[in-house]
Design a protein around this motif. Structure first.
Motif, mmCIF file in Angstrom:
data_model
loop_
_atom_site.group_PDB
_atom_site.id
_atom_site.type_symbol
_atom_site.label_atom_id
_atom_site.label_comp_id
_atom_site.label_asym_id
_atom_site.label_seq_id
_atom_site.Cartn_x
_atom_site.Cartn_y
_atom_site.Cartn_z
ATOM 1 N N TYR A 262 -10.786 7.936 6.889
ATOM 2 C CA TYR A 262 -11.252 7.688 5.519
ATOM 3 C C TYR A 262 -10.353 6.661 4.821
ATOM 4 N N ARG A 263 -9.046 6.859 4.986
ATOM 5 C CA ARG A 263 -8.113 5.931 4.325
ATOM 6 C C ARG A 263 -8.375 4.495 4.807
ATOM 7 N N ARG A 264 -8.575 4.333 6.135
ATOM 8 C CA ARG A 264 -8.841 2.990 6.667
ATOM 9 C C ARG A 264 -10.162 2.439 6.120
ATOM 10 N N GLU A 265 -11.162 3.313 6.020
ATOM 11 C CA GLU A 265 -12.487 2.881 5.547
ATOM 12 C C GLU A 265 -12.447 2.357 4.112
ATOM 13 N N VAL A 266 -11.697 3.049 3.244
ATOM 14 C CA VAL A 266 -11.777 2.715 1.816
ATOM 15 C C VAL A 266 -10.707 1.729 1.350
ATOM 16 N N ALA A 267 -9.699 1.455 2.190
ATOM 17 C CA ALA A 267 -8.603 0.583 1.741
ATOM 18 C C ALA A 267 -9.128 -0.787 1.297
ATOM 19 N N GLY A 268 -9.990 -1.384 2.119
ATOM 20 C CA GLY A 268 -10.507 -2.711 1.803
ATOM 21 C C GLY A 268 -11.372 -2.708 0.552
ATOM 22 N N VAL A 269 -12.157 -1.645 0.391
ATOM 23 C CA VAL A 269 -13.040 -1.534 -0.789
ATOM 24 C C VAL A 269 -12.192 -1.540 -2.063
ATOM 25 N N HIS A 270 -11.124 -0.736 -2.060
ATOM 26 C CA HIS A 270 -10.304 -0.643 -3.273
ATOM 27 C C HIS A 270 -9.448 -1.891 -3.479
ATOM 28 N N LEU A 271 -9.046 -2.518 -2.389
ATOM 29 C CA LEU A 271 -8.311 -3.779 -2.545
ATOM 30 C C LEU A 271 -9.219 -4.821 -3.203
ATOM 31 N N LYS A 272 -10.453 -4.889 -2.746
ATOM 32 C CA LYS A 272 -11.379 -5.874 -3.322
ATOM 33 C C LYS A 272 -11.592 -5.598 -4.819
ATOM 34 N N ARG A 273 -11.710 -4.316 -5.173
ATOM 35 C CA ARG A 273 -11.885 -3.980 -6.600
ATOM 36 C C ARG A 273 -10.665 -4.400 -7.412
ATOM 37 N N LEU A 274 -9.468 -4.143 -6.871
ATOM 38 C CA LEU A 274 -8.253 -4.530 -7.596
ATOM 39 C C LEU A 274 -8.204 -6.039 -7.778
ATOM 40 N N ASP B 134 -4.126 14.095 6.398
ATOM 41 C CA ASP B 134 -3.473 15.232 5.744
ATOM 42 C C ASP B 134 -4.506 16.000 4.932
ATOM 43 N N GLN B 135 -4.060 16.901 4.050
ATOM 44 C CA GLN B 135 -5.006 17.717 3.268
ATOM 45 C C GLN B 135 -5.829 16.874 2.308
ATOM 46 N N ILE B 136 -5.360 15.670 2.002
ATOM 47 C CA ILE B 136 -6.022 14.850 0.973
ATOM 48 C C ILE B 136 -7.108 13.961 1.579
ATOM 49 N N ALA B 137 -6.835 13.409 2.756
ATOM 50 C CA ALA B 137 -7.808 12.508 3.391
ATOM 51 C C ALA B 137 -7.466 12.330 4.868
ATOM 52 N N THR B 138 -8.486 11.923 5.626
ATOM 53 C CA THR B 138 -8.226 11.616 7.038
ATOM 54 C C THR B 138 -7.753 10.167 7.171
ATOM 55 N N GLU B 139 -7.154 9.906 8.314
ATOM 56 C CA GLU B 139 -6.761 8.530 8.614
ATOM 57 C C GLU B 139 -7.991 7.632 8.561
ATOM 58 N N PHE C 284 0.853 -1.198 0.000
ATOM 59 C CA PHE C 284 0.000 0.000 0.000
ATOM 60 C C PHE C 284 0.881 1.238 0.000
ATOM 61 N N GLY C 285 0.502 2.239 -0.802
ATOM 62 C CA GLY C 285 1.159 3.543 -0.766
ATOM 63 C C GLY C 285 0.244 4.556 -0.107
ATOM 64 N N ALA C 286 0.831 5.564 0.544
ATOM 65 C CA ALA C 286 0.107 6.631 1.252
ATOM 66 C C ALA C 286 -0.702 6.096 2.432
ATOM 67 N N MET C 287 -0.326 4.923 2.917
ATOM 68 C CA MET C 287 -0.986 4.321 4.091
ATOM 69 C C MET C 287 0.006 4.169 5.230
#
Ligand code: FAD
Length: 266
Positions: A247-259, A240-245, A197-200
């Motif tokens: 949010y990143r935790r919430e969406v990581a699994g969703v995007h991993l499943k899509r990949l 950071d300015q791009i996302a909260t911790e 994972f990058g940016a995590m």
């Protein structure tokens, strides 16, 4: 005041480095900082044309430290990395941004390094003997030294490598997060999974939970769901300015499943 010193080889540059010196690759990050007034007494660069070469030795692809994202995109043998290089900045950034610089570019940068981590690349550090595992170099990158090349084992089957970048601005926004997965298969089962994972976290990180969930499994919906449930194990995303911790935790699994679903479909 900043002075620029130019050396013919990486070895000369390594000898000239010191606490007051910054190595200059393509300069997309370093020169922006200099222009913003960050104190940088000495910039050190190298002119060796060999550092910009891409070569193949057996099943190893060797990229010199100064190879740019545009060079990667122009090379047929690196087609499996084109989806990664294509998503780094815009054309001007890609013409300057180097492979070595991406290993050291700070959060949220490091998309290419994330792919290299999943692919099990090795990094040649100037004056430090043989290539070192990229995992070690990233873990201790503040004290790593100068990189002269990166070696990537050619994937046995290019469909076993996948990359997904999530950004707010298309096509050239920086990462909310990115995911690189290398899932070689034997008789249909995943053997030797590497998922990064990058940016995590402060640097690209492998997810041990995801790799455990994938190892020995067929790549199907149930496996993807199991991996997604373990997505953030061992990761430490920042706010950071791009996302909260959160949010990143919430969406990581969703995007991993899509990949993983995309990779399952081939
Ligand atoms: C507008 C913009 C958009 C960007 N978008 C992205 C993006 O989408 N994804 C992404 O990953 N990055 C992005 N970046 C960051 C950056 O362009 C890339 O990470 C790039 O690969 C950095 O390489 P560089 O050669 O320009 O590094 P430099 O700026 O030259 O250096 C960056 C760091 O690496 C060190 N370094 C460079 N070469 C070496 C070496 N051979 N050995 C040891 N240390 C070295 C430098 O000392 C410095 O600490 C973006 C930058 C900008 C300005």
């Amino acid at each position: 005041m900043t002075t620029l010193e130019t050396y013919p080889t990486m070895e000369d540059a390594a000898r000239a480095m010191g606490a007051d010196a910054t190595f200059l690759g393509g300069g997309t990050v370093v020169m922006r900082a200099v222009n913003e007034g960050v104190a940088t007494p000495r910039l050190i660069r190298v002119t060796d044309p060999g550092l910009a070469q891409i070569s193949t030795v057996g099943e190893i692809l060797r990229l010199g430290a100064s190879v740019t994202m545009a060079d990667v995109l122009a090379h047929r043998d690196l087609a499996f990395l084109h989806p990664v290089a294509r998503q780094i900045g815009g054309p001007q950034v890609r013409n300057m941004a180097t492979v070595a610089g991406n290993l050291f570019a700070e959060h949220p940068y490091g998309d290419f390094a994330t792919a290299l981590l999943a692919l099990g690349a090795h990094v040649t550090m100037t004056g430090q003997g043989g290539p070192r595992a990229i995992d070690d170099v990233l873990r201790d990158r503040n004290r790593a030294g100068l990189v002269s090349a990166v070696e990537i084992p050619r994937p046995r089957d290019v469909r076993s490598f996948g990359f997904r970048k999530v950004s707010r601005v298309k096509p050239k926004g920086v990462s909310v997060l990115c995911i690189a997965a290398y899932l070689p298969r034997e008789s249909g089962r995943i053997r030797g999974a590497r998922v990064a994972f990058g940016a995590m976290g402060p640097t690209p990180l492998r997810s041990s939970g995801v790799e455990r969930a994938l190892e020995g499994q067929m790549l199907d919906t149930a496996t993807a769901e199991g991996a997604a449930a373990a997505a953030t194990e061992g990761l430490s995303p920042a706010t950071d300015q791009i996302a909260t911790e959160w949010y990143r935790r919430e969406v990581a699994g969703v995007h991993l499943k899509r990949l993983l679903t995309e990779m399952e479909r081939g």
